[in-house]
Design a protein around this motif. Structure first.
Motif, PDB file in Angstrom:
ATOM      1  N   THR A   7       0.910  -1.297   0.024  1.00 11.43           N
ATOM      2  CA  THR A   7      -0.149  -0.115   0.086  1.00 11.43           C
ATOM      3  C   THR A   7       0.766   1.360   0.100  1.00 11.43           C
ATOM      4  OG1 THR A   7      -0.003   0.186   2.426  1.00 11.43           O
ATOM      5  CG2 THR A   7      -1.720  -1.161   1.370  1.00 11.43           C
ATOM      6  N   GLN A   8       0.332   2.402  -0.402  1.00 11.04           N
ATOM      7  CA  GLN A   8       0.985   3.671  -0.168  1.00 11.04           C
ATOM      8  C   GLN A   8       1.533   3.870   1.368  1.00 11.04           C
ATOM      9  OE1 GLN A   8      -0.824   7.091  -1.732  1.00 11.04           O
ATOM     10  NE2 GLN A   8      -1.829   6.171  -3.615  1.00 11.04           N
ATOM     11  N   TYR A  53       6.066  -2.102  -6.466  1.00  5.87           N
ATOM     12  CA  TYR A  53       4.591  -1.509  -6.091  1.00  5.87           C
ATOM     13  C   TYR A  53       3.778  -1.107  -7.412  1.00  5.87           C
ATOM     14  CZ  TYR A  53       0.986   1.755  -4.351  1.00  5.87           C
ATOM     15  OH  TYR A  53      -0.274   2.327  -4.100  1.00  5.87           O
ATOM     16  N   ASP A  56      -3.441   0.085  -6.789  1.00  6.56           N
ATOM     17  CA  ASP A  56      -4.743  -0.615  -7.021  1.00  6.56           C
ATOM     18  C   ASP A  56      -5.416   0.082  -8.419  1.00  6.56           C
ATOM     19  OD1 ASP A  56      -8.038  -0.728  -6.534  1.00  6.56           O
ATOM     20  OD2 ASP A  56      -6.964  -2.296  -6.043  1.00  6.56           O
ATOM     21  N   SER A 311      -7.984   8.679   1.993  1.00  6.26           N
ATOM     22  CA  SER A 311      -7.606   7.389   2.115  1.00  6.26           C
ATOM     23  C   SER A 311      -8.839   6.443   1.597  1.00  6.26           C
ATOM     24  CB  SER A 311      -7.285   6.784   3.444  1.00  6.26           C
ATOM     25  OG  SER A 311      -6.238   7.205   4.131  1.00  6.26           O
ATOM     26  N   GLU A 316      -7.066   3.115  -0.235  1.00  7.93           N
ATOM     27  CA  GLU A 316      -5.998   2.974   0.945  1.00  7.93           C
ATOM     28  C   GLU A 316      -6.681   2.478   2.292  1.00  7.93           C
ATOM     29  OE1 GLU A 316      -2.726   2.763   0.292  1.00  7.93           O
ATOM     30  OE2 GLU A 316      -2.956   3.160  -1.443  1.00  7.93           O
TER      31      GLU A 316
END
Length: 340
Positions: A7-8, A53, A56, A311, A316
């Motif tokens: 994830t970020q 990475y 999504d 988010s 996220e």
């Protein structure tokens, strides 16, 4: 290296930067990302390359379709002088965080007042102009919360909110009134106070209920006096008749008025009566007294509410319900009762 599901937030941790910085680098928001030092940008990109990475796809598509506008809806008017000082830190935090993220803010002001309250849903509401909205206000009608959740409109409440339907949870960034009030009540007992009271609604808004809950955790048999339409002199009279030596007041403005009423009766604060303010003043007060109590983390609540909404919009993972600690203030209005 084989691509992994990161994830970020993971990228931010590995690159030793904020999640906001990672988002700006990934999405190449020119105006905001131009402020990121080249060394920092290169470090983020290096971590992205090394970890493989991949953002999504759905989140990226949603991001590309966004207006980069966050709405702000206030259930109470925030600009009149009676409330401006209280709401300013919330709005300041919201504005500061939005600017850092390269977002615009849209303040919804066209909502009509119905039965004395503003409503987010009305015939000409413009919610969809914004990617999502922040809700600010002491009272949010349960039917509006229910509809916002049911329609899956992205929003975050600035302040803890209960979902009347219990599930799914209402996303919020609030203040931990329970812990702060419990800590202050415990301090009063440690100082020797045996008869204490809580002055405030203690119900209706979640913030009121949380304060009373914190008080009850320590003072299960403490006196509760909802002020309602009662004059503060009458409240003071009851406190004195019950031999109360420490009173916890929900709003600093009411605490100041109660302390002033006590002094007019010839009492000393905190000698005869300790007065503790459970938060900041919701309206201007003439006194500059240093009240014992706590400050609400208003600016940080605004900042983090923006972060939580971002988010949600970007897909996220994030805790949808966050409570921030209140800042305890020692002050000069809580002391041992006279004679100890």
């Amino acid at each position: 290296m084989t691509a992994v599901r990161l994830t970020q937030r993971d990228i931010a941790r590995l690159a030793r930067v904020s999640q906001t910085t990672v988002s700006l680098v990934l999405n190449n928001r020119t105006e905001a990302s131009a402020r990121i030092p080249a060394e920092t940008r290169d470090r983020v990109l290096k971590v992205i390359r090394e970890t493989g990475y991949v953002a999504d796809p759905l989140a990226r598509r949603l991001l590309q379709q966004r207006n980069q506008i966050l709405g702000v809806f206030t259930y109470e008017s925030v600009f009149p002088s009676a409330s401006a000082d209280f709401y300013h830190p919330f709005l300041s935090g919201i504005e500061e965080s939005a600017e850092e993220r390269g977002l615009d803010l849209l303040l919804f002001t066209s909502a009509p007042v119905t039965d004395g309250r503003r409503r987010v849903f009305h015939a000409n509401n413009r919610l969809r102009l914004a990617d999502g909205s922040l809700l600010l206000g002491r009272h949010i009608p349960t039917e509006e919360l229910t509809r916002l959740v049911a329609e899956q409109y992205p929003f975050v409440s600035v302040g803890r909110r209960d979902n009347p339907d219990s599930s799914p949870p209402v996303p919020y960034v609030g203040a931990d009134y329970v812990s702060a009030t419990a800590t202050l009540t415990e301090q009063a007992f440690e100082l020797g106070h045996q008869r204490v009271a809580f002055v405030g609604p203690g119900e209706g808004a979640e913030s009121s209920a949380d304060r009373l809950l914190g008080f009850r955790r320590i003072a299960a048999r403490g006196l509760h006096l909802p002020p309602a339409d009662r004059a503060l002199d009458d409240v003071l009279e009851e406190l004195l008749s019950k031999n109360v030596t420490a009173v916890f007041v929900e709003d600093l403005a009411d605490a100041d008025a109660l302390a002033d009423a006590a002094r007019r009766r010839g009492l000393t604060v905190p000698g005869d009566l300790s007065v503790v303010a459970l938060g900041d003043a919701s309206r201007p007060i003439p006194s500059d007294a240093d009240y014992s109590g706590f400050h609400i983390p208003r600016k940080e609540m605004g900042r983090q509410a923006v972060g939580l909404l971002e988010s949600i919009l970007s897909g996220e993972p994030a805790d949808p319900q966050q409570l921030l600690p209140c800042e305890l203030v020692e002050g000069s209005t809580l002391a041992a009762p006279r004679g100890l």
